[in-house]
Motif scaffolding. Structure first.
Motif, PDB file in Angstrom:
ATOM      1  N   ARG A   1     -47.701  27.343  -2.647  1.00 27.35           N
ATOM      2  CA  ARG A   1     -47.764  28.345  -1.580  1.00 27.35           C
ATOM      3  C   ARG A   1     -48.017  29.730  -2.174  1.00 27.35           C
ATOM      4  O   ARG A   1     -48.858  30.490  -1.662  1.00 27.35           O
ATOM      5  CB  ARG A   1     -46.472  28.345  -0.774  1.00 27.35           C
TER       6      ARG A   1
ATOM      7  N   ARG B   1     -51.571  30.148  -3.182  1.00 23.30           N
ATOM      8  CA  ARG B   1     -52.444  30.447  -2.044  1.00 23.30           C
ATOM      9  C   ARG B   1     -52.313  31.901  -1.606  1.00 23.30           C
ATOM     10  O   ARG B   1     -53.313  32.565  -1.311  1.00 23.30           O
ATOM     11  CB  ARG B   1     -52.125  29.518  -0.867  1.00 23.30           C
ATOM     12  N   GLU B   2     -51.069  32.376  -1.559  1.00 27.75           N
ATOM     13  CA  GLU B   2     -50.826  33.703  -1.013  1.00 27.75           C
ATOM     14  C   GLU B   2     -51.053  34.823  -2.020  1.00 27.75           C
ATOM     15  O   GLU B   2     -51.426  35.940  -1.638  1.00 27.75           O
ATOM     16  CB  GLU B   2     -49.390  33.783  -0.479  1.00 27.75           C
ATOM     17  N   ARG B   3     -50.804  34.534  -3.315  1.00 25.58           N
ATOM     18  CA  ARG B   3     -50.935  35.550  -4.352  1.00 25.58           C
ATOM     19  C   ARG B   3     -51.707  34.997  -5.546  1.00 25.58           C
ATOM     20  O   ARG B   3     -51.248  35.039  -6.687  1.00 25.58           O
ATOM     21  CB  ARG B   3     -49.551  36.053  -4.793  1.00 25.58           C
TER      22      ARG B   3
END
Length: 302
Positions: A209, A212-214
């Motif tokens: 996750r 994906r986000e960072r």
């Protein structure tokens, strides 16, 4: 070869080569390493208790060759507690079938005996073993934050705060430990409902996750060529056969650095200031214990 006999917890141990230099860069001797482990034992032993211990040994010091050792050495003292672990199944990962016989370090005598064998690094699984040899489910989760150059502890601190948030969303309280090598380890206590596959999946979910986000800062990919300038979130150390350096263990680096628990306030400062965090050596860790106690103990103020 110089030898002395010492009494430790009612056991007579033969200690050799106290003057041998194990860390040439700092001149740290085997005697000083043994002294460190004796001093740190009150806070180290609770984190080794009931865990199988894999050692990394440096018989000729950290500039010489080292080797991993899982089984207890031949001609081990009869009083050393051991645990048999299958080498196949969910806790293994070895190709050959059979059994490994690990030492379990529950007392200062066993700790001293292993350190006298130049076992500088003590690595443990995330699960416990009962006195009757029963292997229990994991009691904690660990995520290893491993920076790829030019990233360092500053970037690890930033990522640690992000991981803390995602673990908190899942009801898990995490504790940071400087690895004593390059990065940071984050631990979170578990209730025993998940097996090793479950904890691995949970850690991987968090890592992916954040990737994906960072993706500018984080990677969950093990390929080393993709880690440059990013922090690799190693979720795989939760596998039943994998081990992680124990908090308060020395590392076999150029300097006698230690896997050292720190506070979240220190991590937050490190996320702001690139110079605020650094790996800690054995003398500094002992001073911190004198001042703060065991920062890795359950309920320790973070």
């Amino acid at each position: 070869m110089s030898e002395v006999h010492v009494e430790v917890d009612g056991r007579t141990l033969r200690i050799s080569n106290l003057e041998k230099v194990l860390y040439p860069r700092t001149g740290t001797t085997k005697g000083e390493v043994l002294h460190y482990y004796a001093q740190v034992a009150p806070v180290l032993l609770p984190h080794l208790a009931d865990r199988c211990v894999t050692r990394i040994r440096w018989p000729h010091g950290v500039q010489g060759e080292s080797f991993f050792e899982k089984n207890v050495p031949r001609r081990s003292p009869r009083w050393v507690r051991t645990a048999e672990v299958p080498t196949t199944g969910s806790r293994a990962g070895d190709d050959a079938s059979g059994t490994l016989v690990f030492p379990v370090v529950d007392d200062l005598a066993t700790l001293t005996w292993l350190v006298n064998l130049a076992a500088l690094e003590l690595h443990v699984h995330q699960w416990l073993v009962e006195p009757d040899g029963t292997l229990l489910p994991p009691d904690r989760l660990v995520i290893d934050l491993d920076p790829g150059e030019p990233a360092g502890l500053h970037e690890c601190a930033q990522v640690a705060l992000l991981v803390r948030e995602l673990l908190a969303e899942r009801g898990l309280t995490s504790s940071p430990v400087l690895s004593g090598s390059k990065g940071v380890h984050l631990y979170a206590g578990l209730d025993g409902e998940l097996d090793s596959d479950g904890t691995t999946a949970l850690a991987k979910e968090v890592a992916e996750r954040l990737q994906r986000e960072r993706g500018d800062l984080v990677t969950a990919t093990m390929t080393k060529s993709r880690r440059g300038g990013k922090v690799f979130l190693d979720w795989s150390q939760n596998a039943g056969s994998k081990t992680t350096i124990s908090p308060y263990s020395l590392r076999g680096r150029e300097r006698p650095t230690v896997a050292a628990p720190v506070t979240w306030a220190e991590v937050e400062e490190g996320a702001e200031d690139p110079l605020a965090l650094e790996q800690l050596d054995l003398a500094t860790v002992l001073e911190r214990i004198e001042e703060h106690g065991d920062l890795f103990a359950p309920g320790s103020p973070q």
